[in-house]
Design a protein around this motif. Structure first.
Motif, short mmCIF file in Angstrom:
data_model
loop_
_atom_site.label_atom_id
_atom_site.label_comp_id
_atom_site.label_asym_id
_atom_site.label_seq_id
_atom_site.Cartn_x
_atom_site.Cartn_y
_atom_site.Cartn_z
N ALA A 154 -32.13 37.52 68.43
CA ALA A 154 -31.38 38.43 69.21
C ALA A 154 -30.09 38.42 68.49
CB ALA A 154 -30.90 37.73 70.62
N ASN A 155 -30.16 38.22 67.14
CA ASN A 155 -28.85 38.48 66.46
C ASN A 155 -27.58 37.60 66.70
OD1 ASN A 155 -29.78 40.57 64.51
ND2 ASN A 155 -29.62 41.79 66.43
N ALA A 156 -27.92 36.62 67.49
CA ALA A 156 -26.79 35.70 68.14
C ALA A 156 -26.73 34.26 67.54
CB ALA A 156 -27.47 35.18 69.49
N ALA A 157 -26.77 34.26 66.07
CA ALA A 157 -26.66 32.92 65.32
C ALA A 157 -24.87 32.78 65.03
CB ALA A 157 -27.08 32.89 64.21
N GLY A 158 -24.09 33.60 65.44
CA GLY A 158 -22.79 33.46 65.13
C GLY A 158 -22.13 32.17 65.82
N PRO A 159 -22.42 32.16 67.14
CA PRO A 159 -21.57 30.92 67.90
C PRO A 159 -22.22 29.52 67.04
CG PRO A 159 -22.36 32.38 69.57
CD PRO A 159 -22.80 33.02 68.10
N ILE A 160 -23.55 29.66 66.59
CA ILE A 160 -24.02 28.45 66.16
C ILE A 160 -23.64 28.11 64.75
CG2 ILE A 160 -26.13 27.15 65.45
CD1 ILE A 160 -27.49 28.93 67.71
N SER A 161 -23.35 29.18 63.92
CA SER A 161 -22.68 29.02 62.75
C SER A 161 -21.44 28.67 62.72
CB SER A 161 -22.80 30.37 62.00
OG SER A 161 -21.98 31.33 62.30
#
Length: 251
Positions: A154-161
């Motif tokens: 989901a192109n949702a790795a920003g918070p995890i990074s």
């Protein structure tokens, strides 16, 4: 090219433009902001199309970010995460194509739950002494695989990074340099995969090209904001946006 624009509903075009501006800001100033376009586009477009549209804009914005922050990356951190992220890309593709044919509400809730759980971990880390924060291979492997899986779904790795890099206690310029290079590599690797999966089409590619001026405007706005934000406020904004976005993914 303008035919694809005219085919959009006014709400879709508005969301697409706002999403492009936010992606530009996300890449040059506030990485945690990247989940907001995920939510907006998913609510406005068909799920697979929304992820393809976003990836195209992200890949373009990555170039802007790398040009600006090319000398700020900590390559030791980037290279520590990348191999595990590639494993995560493979896991994400398997889940999407064989377990979850459509990346819909169930997967969005799973991602939101993971992000909130990791924010608790991040909260604990911030209260430990620097030498007590995990920084070994196992820590990098866990986050690398999680980032790769969520970015493929989901192109949702920003918070995890954000959680991982904040745990590394990086200055904001080096933080953004790591994000710029890391996601440039990952997102450009993802492009042919998304094309093969039918998530990026000729129409979505044309729409992304039309959004370039708004991505650039967002990137310039982000650079301006970064110069005005102290480190503490910078971190608080990221953490707040991560929690809000994760809650929106859950509900």
């Amino acid at each position: 090219m303008f035919d694809v624009i005219s085919a959009l509903e006014p709400v879709q075009l508005t969301v697409l433009i706002i999403g492009a501006i936010l992606i530009g800001i996300n890449k040059t100033a506030i990485p945690g902001l990247g989940v907001l376009p995920v939510v907006m586009l998913t609510m406005t477009f068909e799920t697979r199309m929304s992820t393809g549209l976003q990836l195209g804009m992200l890949a373009m914005a990555d170039i802007i970010a790398v040009v600006y922050y090319r000398r700020n990356a900590d390559w030791k951190i980037v290279l520590r995460l990348l191999p595990w992220a590639l494993v995560g890309l493979g896991i994400g593709s398997l889940l999407l194509n064989f377990v979850i044919p459509e990346s819909g509400s169930v997967m969005r809730r799973v991602i939101g739950g993971i992000v909130l759980a990791l924010m608790v971990v991040s909260f604990i880390h911030k209260r430990l002494k620097p030498d007590q924060i995990p920084s070994g291979r196992g820590f990098a492997a866990f986050f690398g695989i999680l980032m790769g899986t969520t970015t493929q779904l989901a192109n949702a790795a920003g918070p995890i990074s954000s959680i991982y890099l904040l745990a590394m206690r990086l200055p904001k310029e080096k933080y953004l340099g790591c994000c710029a290079w890391y996601f440039l590599i990952l997102n450009w690797i993802k492009l042919p995969i998304f094309v093969a999966e039918g998530r990026i089409t000729w129409s979505s590619f044309q729409l992304d090209l039309c959004m370039i001026p708004f991505i650039i405007a967002g990137g310039a706005l982000g650079i301006f904001l970064l110069r005005k934000l102290p480190q503490k406020i910078f971190e608080v904004i990221i953490q707040t946006l991560v929690v809000v976005a994760a809650l929106r993914l859950l509900w």
